[in-house]
Design a protein around this motif. Structure first.
Motif, mmCIF file in Angstrom:
data_model
loop_
_atom_site.group_PDB
_atom_site.id
_atom_site.type_symbol
_atom_site.label_atom_id
_atom_site.label_comp_id
_atom_site.label_asym_id
_atom_site.label_seq_id
_atom_site.Cartn_x
_atom_site.Cartn_y
_atom_site.Cartn_z
ATOM 1 N N LEU A 148 -2.759 4.432 -11.653
ATOM 2 C CA LEU A 148 -2.678 5.625 -10.821
ATOM 3 C C LEU A 148 -3.960 5.834 -10.026
ATOM 4 N N ALA A 149 -5.102 5.615 -10.679
ATOM 5 C CA ALA A 149 -6.383 5.809 -10.001
ATOM 6 C C ALA A 149 -6.562 4.842 -8.840
ATOM 7 N N ARG A 150 -5.887 3.694 -8.908
ATOM 8 C CA ARG A 150 -6.004 2.682 -7.859
ATOM 9 C C ARG A 150 -4.866 2.769 -6.836
ATOM 10 N N GLY A 151 -4.101 3.834 -6.901
ATOM 11 C CA GLY A 151 -3.149 4.081 -5.838
ATOM 12 C C GLY A 151 -1.698 3.814 -6.137
ATOM 13 N N ALA A 152 -1.351 3.540 -7.379
ATOM 14 C CA ALA A 152 0.058 3.335 -7.709
ATOM 15 C C ALA A 152 0.852 4.606 -7.398
ATOM 16 N N ARG A 153 2.026 4.397 -6.838
ATOM 17 C CA ARG A 153 2.873 5.531 -6.465
ATOM 18 C C ARG A 153 3.612 6.096 -7.672
ATOM 19 N N ARG A 154 3.996 5.241 -8.588
ATOM 20 C CA ARG A 154 4.740 5.656 -9.776
ATOM 21 C C ARG A 154 4.416 4.680 -10.899
ATOM 22 N N HIS A 169 -2.552 -5.017 -4.802
ATOM 23 C CA HIS A 169 -1.363 -5.050 -5.642
ATOM 24 C C HIS A 169 -0.966 -3.662 -6.146
ATOM 25 N N LEU A 170 -1.839 -2.662 -6.025
ATOM 26 C CA LEU A 170 -1.562 -1.374 -6.646
ATOM 27 C C LEU A 170 -1.426 -0.219 -5.666
ATOM 28 N N GLU A 171 -1.953 -0.322 -4.482
ATOM 29 C CA GLU A 171 -1.784 0.756 -3.513
ATOM 30 C C GLU A 171 -0.315 0.888 -3.141
ATOM 31 N N GLY A 172 0.296 2.005 -3.536
ATOM 32 C CA GLY A 172 1.708 2.228 -3.282
ATOM 33 C C GLY A 172 2.646 1.495 -4.219
ATOM 34 N N ALA A 173 2.096 0.839 -5.243
ATOM 35 C CA ALA A 173 2.911 0.044 -6.169
ATOM 36 C C ALA A 173 3.694 0.941 -7.119
ATOM 37 N N VAL A 174 4.727 0.360 -7.709
ATOM 38 C CA VAL A 174 5.467 0.991 -8.799
ATOM 39 C C VAL A 174 5.291 0.091 -10.012
#
Length: 236
Positions: free
Chosen positions: A27-33, A3-8
């Motif tokens: 952010l640490a888990r890959g959120a883009r913004r 749910h968070l890799e590349g998520a906003v």
């Protein structure tokens, strides 16, 4: 986590202890913004974080946020308030309504505003931060507002599922933040709480019961009222 890799992600109440952890761990888990919202946003010194002014009690502010953050895939309703007095009977009308506005009407309004944005997007999710107070009435209007929000979350879960939006409700006891500074007894860390929440989100779970107190209270809802509130005395 899926749910968070590349998520906003948009986080309300991002200046507080729990909200700041949502920003940092997303952010640490890959959120883009991450849109880090508050009535007065702080600086984050990170290009991936977008400070965004938001007052969940102001319809114009909610509408403006929904217009600005049109790329959101995960909405975290974390902002809340704890009135100075616990008694429903002793609060002024203004104080009572303010508690319901911030903890219930505000997050529901924000969810309604962002529902069209979330619908159909890969990994779309809504996270609503409740409390053990949803089920245990120690906090007057705070408990009443959290109970109402829990009910709304259940309704939103059913309504948003056909639109491809996963809904996660979060319940916990005291967390070591400024809001709980007055409370004695054990408190979990914001770091541990948010880690549990994001782990559960990655597993597509529907509910987080973050500590033993919360699990015990929920289990007790099936029993008699006087078992949950032993201080009650039946009329003679």
């Amino acid at each position: 986590m899926p749910h968070l890799e590349g998520a906003v992600v948009l986080v309300t109440g991002a200046n507080g202890g729990i909200g700041a952890q949502f920003v940092e761990q997303a952010l640490a888990r890959g959120a883009r913004r991450v849109y880090a919202t508050a009535r007065t946003p702080r600086d984050w010194d990170d290009d991936r974080v977008v400070p965004l002014a938001l007052d969940v009690n102001d319809p114009a502010s909610v509408a403006a946020a929904a217009t600005t953050a049109r790329d959101v895939t995960v909405l975290v309703n974390n902002a809340g308030s704890l009135p100075a007095g616990a008694s429903i009977l002793d609060l002024s009308d203004e104080e009572f309504r303010a508690g319901m506005e911030t903890n219930f009407f505000g997050p529901v309004a924000l969810t309604r505003a962002f529902a069209p944005t979330l619908a159909g997007r890969p990994g779309a999710a809504l996270v609503n931060v409740h409390s053990v107070a949803s089920w245990y009435a120690f906090g007057g209007v705070y408990s009443a507002s959290k109970a109402a929000m829990w009910s709304a979350t259940n309704s939103l879960r059913l309504e948003l599922a056909p639109r491809g939006v996963h809904v996660l409700g979060v319940h916990m006891g005291y967390v070591d933040t400024a809001m709980a500074a007055h409370a004695s007894g054990p408190k979990m860390s914001p770091t541990d709480l948010v880690s549990q929440v994001l782990d559960a989100l990655g597993r597509d779970e529907f509910e987080v019961l973050a500590d033993d107190t919360t699990r015990a209270v929920k289990a007790g809802l099936s029993g008699p009222v006087e078992a949950l509130y032993p201080g009650l005395v039946a009329p003679s």
